[in-house]
Scaffold this motif. Structure first.
Motif, PDB file in Angstrom:
ATOM      1  N   THR A  51       0.781  -1.390   0.107  1.00  0.00           N
ATOM      2  CA  THR A  51      -0.201   0.002  -0.055  1.00  0.00           C
ATOM      3  C   THR A  51       0.979   1.205   0.012  1.00  0.00           C
ATOM      4  O   THR A  51       0.322   2.424  -0.038  1.00  0.00           O
ATOM      5  CB  THR A  51      -0.963  -0.098   1.335  1.00  0.00           C
ATOM      6  N   GLY A  52       1.970   0.951   0.121  1.00  0.00           N
ATOM      7  CA  GLY A  52       3.058   2.187   0.115  1.00  0.00           C
ATOM      8  C   GLY A  52       3.503   2.758  -1.239  1.00  0.00           C
ATOM      9  O   GLY A  52       2.990   1.995  -2.370  1.00  0.00           O
ATOM     10  N   ARG A  87      -1.443  -4.385   5.786  1.00  0.00           N
ATOM     11  CA  ARG A  87      -2.124  -4.405   6.901  1.00  0.00           C
ATOM     12  C   ARG A  87      -3.476  -4.595   7.233  1.00  0.00           C
ATOM     13  O   ARG A  87      -4.183  -5.316   7.347  1.00  0.00           O
ATOM     14  CB  ARG A  87      -1.279  -3.210   7.797  1.00  0.00           C
ATOM     15  N   VAL A 144      -1.464  -8.488   7.328  1.00  0.00           N
ATOM     16  CA  VAL A 144       0.137  -8.877   7.527  1.00  0.00           C
ATOM     17  C   VAL A 144       0.714  -7.460   8.181  1.00  0.00           C
ATOM     18  O   VAL A 144       1.440  -6.658   7.629  1.00  0.00           O
ATOM     19  CB  VAL A 144       0.433  -9.018   6.088  1.00  0.00           C
ATOM     20  N   ASP A 145       0.730  -7.706   9.236  1.00  0.00           N
ATOM     21  CA  ASP A 145       1.745  -6.692  10.315  1.00  0.00           C
ATOM     22  C   ASP A 145       2.959  -7.207  10.602  1.00  0.00           C
ATOM     23  O   ASP A 145       2.877  -8.163  11.370  1.00  0.00           O
ATOM     24  CB  ASP A 145       1.214  -6.209  11.471  1.00  0.00           C
ATOM     25  N   THR A 148       9.136  -3.930   0.726  1.00  0.00           N
ATOM     26  CA  THR A 148       9.171  -2.463   0.709  1.00  0.00           C
ATOM     27  C   THR A 148       8.852  -1.623   2.127  1.00  0.00           C
ATOM     28  O   THR A 148       8.904  -0.766   2.067  1.00  0.00           O
ATOM     29  CB  THR A 148       8.442  -1.641  -0.444  1.00  0.00           C
ATOM     30  N   VAL A 149       8.466  -2.516   2.907  1.00  0.00           N
ATOM     31  CA  VAL A 149       8.181  -2.277   4.243  1.00  0.00           C
ATOM     32  C   VAL A 149       9.057  -1.292   5.171  1.00  0.00           C
ATOM     33  O   VAL A 149      10.316  -1.700   5.022  1.00  0.00           O
ATOM     34  CB  VAL A 149       7.704  -3.322   5.217  1.00  0.00           C
ATOM     35  N   GLY A 170       9.841   2.297   7.876  1.00  0.00           N
ATOM     36  CA  GLY A 170       9.302   3.621   8.370  1.00  0.00           C
ATOM     37  C   GLY A 170      10.684   4.462   8.626  1.00  0.00           C
ATOM     38  O   GLY A 170      11.811   4.195   8.737  1.00  0.00           O
ATOM     39  N   ASN A 173      12.157  -1.445  10.480  1.00  0.00           N
ATOM     40  CA  ASN A 173      12.789  -1.883   9.178  1.00  0.00           C
ATOM     41  C   ASN A 173      13.754  -2.915   9.040  1.00  0.00           C
ATOM     42  O   ASN A 173      13.883  -3.561   8.125  1.00  0.00           O
ATOM     43  CB  ASN A 173      14.017  -0.459   9.229  1.00  0.00           C
ATOM     44  N   THR A 205      10.969  -6.304  10.448  1.00  0.00           N
ATOM     45  CA  THR A 205       9.810  -6.814   9.522  1.00  0.00           C
ATOM     46  C   THR A 205      10.464  -7.529   8.479  1.00  0.00           C
ATOM     47  O   THR A 205      10.007  -8.537   7.901  1.00  0.00           O
ATOM     48  CB  THR A 205       9.132  -5.552   8.850  1.00  0.00           C
ATOM     49  N   GLY A 220      16.863  -0.991   1.435  1.00  0.00           N
ATOM     50  CA  GLY A 220      17.829  -0.409   2.744  1.00  0.00           C
ATOM     51  C   GLY A 220      17.829   1.238   2.569  1.00  0.00           C
ATOM     52  O   GLY A 220      16.568   1.789   2.125  1.00  0.00           O
ATOM     53  N   TYR A 253      17.246   5.744  12.694  1.00  0.00           N
ATOM     54  CA  TYR A 253      16.970   5.180  11.232  1.00  0.00           C
ATOM     55  C   TYR A 253      18.078   4.603  10.555  1.00  0.00           C
ATOM     56  O   TYR A 253      17.816   3.309   9.914  1.00  0.00           O
ATOM     57  CB  TYR A 253      16.208   6.328  10.425  1.00  0.00           C
ATOM     58  N   LYS A 289      18.365   0.569   9.244  1.00  0.00           N
ATOM     59  CA  LYS A 289      18.455   0.086   8.022  1.00  0.00           C
ATOM     60  C   LYS A 289      19.931  -0.456   7.823  1.00  0.00           C
ATOM     61  O   LYS A 289      20.070  -1.527   6.954  1.00  0.00           O
ATOM     62  CB  LYS A 289      18.459   1.463   6.930  1.00  0.00           C
ATOM     63  N   GLY A 330      18.112   6.960  -2.139  1.00  0.00           N
ATOM     64  CA  GLY A 330      18.473   8.522  -1.336  1.00  0.00           C
ATOM     65  C   GLY A 330      17.114   8.766  -0.940  1.00  0.00           C
ATOM     66  O   GLY A 330      16.400   8.207   0.201  1.00  0.00           O
ATOM     67  N   THR A 331      16.622   9.819  -1.597  1.00  0.00           N
ATOM     68  CA  THR A 331      15.287  10.156  -1.238  1.00  0.00           C
ATOM     69  C   THR A 331      14.490   9.964  -2.399  1.00  0.00           C
ATOM     70  O   THR A 331      14.677   9.852  -3.647  1.00  0.00           O
ATOM     71  CB  THR A 331      15.134  12.019  -1.328  1.00  0.00           C
TER      72      THR A 331
END
Ligand SMILES: NC(=O)c1ccc[n+]([C@@H]2O[C@H](COP(=O)([O-])OP(=O)(O)OC[C@H]3O[C@@H](n4cnc5c(N)ncnc54)[C@H](OP(=O)(O)O)[C@@H]3O)[C@@H](O)[C@H]2O)c1
Length: 236
Positions: A14-15, A37, A61-62, A89-90, A92, A113, A116, A140, A154, A158, A185-186
């Protein structure tokens, strides 16, 4: 890239990046399980799923709870009969100076990170082994190679994921299960555009381009690539 007759599971479907992975994998001919989720977010993200036999929505799926990962994999195998690749891709994010952060925050990010990714990796291994091999691709972060200010927790979480990728790749090489990660990166997402309205977005990478890199790593052209942490920072 041709994934006809292949089954791909996408974690965090969903992301921003997860949804792009689902779209790209379907376009490449795969049967795709979109893991999420909440049923409501999955239904909102993939409104065409009910009419698409190649797309399975797997809710509940959490991945903080490893049992949900195992349940998701068995639902995928029940429906599609096999599993060939996982695009996970999960993740935060949080930004806190070291002086203001506590171990609780570091542990929370580690769970989000790395925990999961560990849960999904462990759950997928038996099914990938049964399929005669396969691929796991995690996400990553470039920031985990050299942490900038405020990203300690963070980046550490990762970096732990990066080590998970390397160790799993070494352990699963003989089973022909390859484990790799892309390091953005971003990412050019609506959330980042809102949070950084003055940023130079030409340095950002689109979810679609990162999804392509993940599919490339999952595909047969990358059959000899494992344990790689690949920066994805070009134009695209
Ligand atoms: N955005 C960036 O600039 C950037 C940069 C470098 C790396 N990354 C990494 O790239 C990946 C994708 O980023 P994104 O921007 O696409 O993120 P996003 O839009 O926030 O998506 C994250 C996804 O992870 C899911 N998720 C979070 N915690 C979960 C859990 N415990 N169990 C199962 N699913 C969970 C979310 O589900 P819900 O919908 O239920 O919340 C969502 O589907 C992440 O791993 C992120 O750390 C992002």
């Amino acid at each position: 890239m041709n994934f006809t007759n292949k089954v791909i599971a996408v974690g965090g479907a969903t992301g921003n990046l997860g949804a792009a992975c689902v779209t790209k994998a379907l376009k490449a001919g795969a049967r795709v399980a979109a893991l999420g989720r909440a049923q409501s977010s999955l239904a909102r993200t993939f409104p065409d799923a009910p009419g698409n036999d190649a797309l399975l929505l797997v809710d509940g799926v959490d991945l903080v709870d490893p049992a949900t990962a195992a349940d998701a994999i068995s639902r995928i195998v029940d429906r599609f009969g096999r599993l060939d690749a996982v695009l996970n891709t999960v993740g935060g994010f949080a930004m806190t100076p070291v002086e203001e952060s506590d171990t609780g925050e570091w542990e929370k990010l580690h769970a989000m990170n790395c925990g999961t990714a560990l849960a999904l990796t462990r759950a997928a291994i038996p099914a990938l082994r049964t399929a005669g091999g396969g691929a796991i691709v995690h996400v990553g972060a470039l920031a985990a190679l050299d942490a900038p200010a405020k990203l300690g927790a963070y980046a550490a979480s990762k970096a732990a994921l990066h080590r998970l990728v390397e160790a799993a790749a070494a352990e699963l090489r003989a089973d022909e299960i390859r484990v790799n990660a892309v390091l953005p990166g971003t990412i050019d997402t609506p959330q980042n555009r809102k949070a950084m309205p003055k940023a130079d977005t030409s340095k950002w990478v689109s979810p679609a381009a990162i999804a392509d890199a993940m599919l490339m790593l999952a595909g047969s052209e990358a059959r000899a690539v494992t344990g790689a942490l690949i920066p994805v920072t070009g134009r695209g």
